[in-house]
Scaffold this motif. Structure first.
Motif, mmCIF file in Angstrom:
data_model
loop_
_atom_site.group_PDB
_atom_site.id
_atom_site.type_symbol
_atom_site.label_atom_id
_atom_site.label_comp_id
_atom_site.label_asym_id
_atom_site.label_seq_id
_atom_site.Cartn_x
_atom_site.Cartn_y
_atom_site.Cartn_z
ATOM 1 N N GLY A 12 0.815 -1.210 0.000
ATOM 2 C CA GLY A 12 0.000 0.000 0.000
ATOM 3 C C GLY A 12 0.847 1.257 0.000
ATOM 4 N N MET A 42 -0.929 4.943 7.475
ATOM 5 C CA MET A 42 -2.039 3.987 7.323
ATOM 6 C C MET A 42 -2.324 3.268 8.632
ATOM 7 S SD MET A 42 -1.347 2.225 3.665
ATOM 8 C CE MET A 42 -1.340 3.237 2.185
ATOM 9 N N LEU A 43 -3.602 2.960 8.803
ATOM 10 C CA LEU A 43 -4.038 2.186 9.958
ATOM 11 C C LEU A 43 -4.415 0.791 9.482
ATOM 12 C CD1 LEU A 43 -4.807 2.381 13.038
ATOM 13 C CD2 LEU A 43 -7.142 2.697 12.283
ATOM 14 N N ARG A 44 -3.951 -0.216 10.193
ATOM 15 C CA ARG A 44 -4.276 -1.599 9.852
ATOM 16 C C ARG A 44 -4.727 -2.360 11.085
ATOM 17 N NH1 ARG A 44 -1.522 -2.627 4.738
ATOM 18 N NH2 ARG A 44 -0.224 -0.816 4.404
ATOM 19 N N GLN A 45 -5.447 -3.442 10.820
ATOM 20 C CA GLN A 45 -5.777 -4.379 11.892
ATOM 21 C C GLN A 45 -4.462 -5.043 12.278
ATOM 22 O OE1 GLN A 45 -9.287 -4.540 12.508
ATOM 23 N NE2 GLN A 45 -8.653 -5.492 14.434
ATOM 24 N N GLY A 49 -2.976 -7.484 9.570
ATOM 25 C CA GLY A 49 -2.357 -6.531 8.650
ATOM 26 C C GLY A 49 -3.343 -5.956 7.645
ATOM 27 N N ASP A 50 -4.619 -6.295 7.772
ATOM 28 C CA ASP A 50 -5.630 -5.768 6.848
ATOM 29 C C ASP A 50 -5.716 -4.247 6.971
ATOM 30 O OD1 ASP A 50 -6.326 -8.188 5.791
ATOM 31 O OD2 ASP A 50 -8.010 -8.525 7.152
ATOM 32 N N TRP A 51 -5.709 -3.597 5.815
ATOM 33 C CA TRP A 51 -5.788 -2.139 5.765
ATOM 34 C C TRP A 51 -7.159 -1.687 6.238
ATOM 35 C CZ3 TRP A 51 -8.920 0.831 2.300
ATOM 36 C CH2 TRP A 51 -8.614 2.198 2.231
ATOM 37 N N ILE A 52 -7.175 -0.660 7.098
ATOM 38 C CA ILE A 52 -8.440 -0.083 7.552
ATOM 39 C C ILE A 52 -8.645 1.268 6.886
ATOM 40 C CG2 ILE A 52 -9.689 0.847 9.553
ATOM 41 C CD1 ILE A 52 -8.260 -1.333 11.225
ATOM 42 N N GLY A 53 -7.596 2.078 6.886
ATOM 43 C CA GLY A 53 -7.750 3.394 6.271
ATOM 44 C C GLY A 53 -6.428 4.132 6.198
ATOM 45 N N THR A 54 -6.447 5.243 5.440
ATOM 46 C CA THR A 54 -5.270 6.083 5.254
ATOM 47 C C THR A 54 -5.598 7.471 5.784
ATOM 48 O OG1 THR A 54 -4.764 4.816 3.267
ATOM 49 C CG2 THR A 54 -3.621 6.916 3.516
#
Lengths: 350, 125
Positions: A12, A42-45, A49-54
């Motif tokens: 990402g 970026m924020l991830r779980q 490592g799943d992307w949550i938002g930027t």
């Protein structure tokens, strides 16, 4: 059965990843924020490592990023002379804190009421987040740009590092309590509240100091220049990464090197253990974050432990015998092929 | 140390990356705050009752969600009170699965409570 580490690559970012931080454990799991020279943290779980938002808004490289304990707020430090506070649920910008130079580091207090910042202007600033209009309290004394600043001793004290000095400050009196001088550039600093331990890296050294007295506890030497190190929450292991692209795992008690892993295609800038200690994340010049298992082969997050009898054969690679190949060469082959092991899922690069 | 030809740990999938079209933070994501409800003025007695039932049901289900893993005090018939850690309920909410059930005859490690036996329950969030 011997299992080989499969790092999970979080794509990402488009430029080097220079800092990362985990939140505490929340009812929604734990979270991971990454700071990147692309200016888009970026924020991830944290466990997958799943992307949550930027977080969109900075106009320059982001050098530091952190989350508060319950992951409801994020803070970032950037080269656009600002630090920003964000709502980590909606992704909205809450505050822009203007500085006079590049901001390198940000840290929330445990109660999320105060934000500590530090950067190229050599000043530590403490912002009262409940009084956004008020001027920050400033602490001067550093003689070069601040690289890292952290709250410690239940937010009563502050640890800060500039190029070759680590200083301990008292929050109430805003005065220096102690300092440590190094003959080499300090590359990273981590504070472990349980046991008041400070992890400092410089050159090839990974050094552990008391966060209360700054007295040295012990130190390890790595085979390459180390940029960052992290101590396991249970203080069993230490992981470190640096200029040779490799991650090293040490036994904290004996100092023995347990493992080293290849995977990154550039120097490693930051490495941190997750709050539950099950994994550690690394950020690199190659623009990726990678998640690594502390105990290789355990079923956790996206890692699925398949016992040989359960193995449908789908994931198994054909067994080839290399009778005349040396062991190291086999390791080389194995790591070069490491990107093809997700064979059960078509690779989707987002 | 790594052994040559060791099996790589299988992964279910790769971490999801940004989709490129937006900044994320799905408004209907797990952590999104519940939207303030603006109830329409009820048109008939029937729809009013339906809304009341729906909101009571929602509150009940939310209370179940909130007490997972917490010690809960159950009041049963004849004023019997028992304390247990709430675990889960079945789909039709007929039974509660609890652990560490403190009964007058001792502690049951795991137990099922029939919902029809429960008059009320309290817990601290």
């Amino acid at each position: 059965m011997a299992m080989r580490q499969t790092p999970l690559t979080c794509s990402g970012h488009t430029r080097p990843v220079v800092d990362l931080a985990f939140s505490g454990i929340t009812p929604y799991g734990y979270f991971l924020i990454s700071a990147c020279k692309d200016g888009k943290p970026m924020l991830r779980q944290g466990d997958t490592g799943d992307w949550i938002g930027t977080f969109l808004g900075h106009k320059g490289a982001v050098w530091g990023a952190t989350l508060n304990k319950d992951a409801t707020k994020a803070a970032t430090a950037a080269a656009d002379f600002t630090a920003k506070v964000w709502d980590a649920v909606s992704g909205d910008e809450l505050m822009t804190l203007a500085h006079k130079h590049i901001v390198k580091t940000v840290d929330f207090t445990q109660d999320s009421n105060y934000l500590l910042t530090g950067g190229q202007d050599k000043l530590l600033r403490i912002y009262d987040l409940n009084k956004p209009e008020a001027e920050p309290k400033e602490i001067s004394g550093h003689t070069s740009g601040i690289k890292k600043a952290l709250w410690c001793s239940e937010d009563k004290q502050i640890l800060s590092a500039d190029d070759k000095t680590v200083r301990l400050w008292d929050h109430a009196t805003m005065t220096e309590v102690k300092s440590l001088n190094f003959n080499m550039s300090v590359s990273s600093m981590e504070y472990i509240p349980e046991g008041e331990i400070l992890v400092i890296t410089y050159g090839r050294s990974i050094a552990f100091h008391s966060a209360v007295s700054l007295d040295p506890i012990k130190s390890f030497e790595a085979p390459a220049t180390i940029n960052s190190a992290s101590l396991h929450p249970e203080k069993e292991f230490v992981v470190a990464g640096g200029e040779d692209f490799k991650l090293y795992k040490y036994d904290y008690n004996s100092g023995e090197e347990l493992e080293s892993y290849k995977g990154h295609f550039g120097p490693i800038h930051c490495v941190r253990f997750s709050p539950d200690g099950e994994l550690y994340a690394s950020g690199s010049e190659d623009g990726t974050l990678r998640l690594w298992q502390t105990v290789v082969g355990k079923t956790y997050g996206l890692w699925k432990c398949v016992l040989p009898e359960e193995d449908s054969g789908e994931l198994a690679k054909p067994k080839i015998n290399f009778p005349e190949t040396a062991e190291e060469e086999l390791e080389e082959i194995a790591s070069e092929n490491s990107d093809s092991i997700y064979s059960s899922t078509p690779e989707v690069k987002a | 140390m790594q052994t040559p030809l060791a099996t790589p740990v299988p992964v279910l999938r790769l971490p999801r990356g940004p989709d490129g079209s937006n900044r994320g933070f799905a408004p209907d994501g797990r952590r999104a705050p519940p939207k303030p409800e603006v109830p329409e003025p009820p048109e008939s007695r029937e729809s009013w009752e339906q809304q009341a039932r729906a909101s009571l049901r929602e509150r009940y289900l939310r209370s179940l969600l909130a007490m997972v893993g917490r010690p809960v005090c159950f009041t049963l018939h004849e004023g019997v009170q028992v304390i247990a850690h709430f675990g889960a309920t079945d789909l039709d909410v007929a039974n509660f699965y609890v652990s560490q059930l403190q009964t007058p005859i001792g502690i049951q490690a795991e137990a099922l409570l029939r919902c029809s036996d429960i008059i009320s329950y309290t817990f601290k969030p």
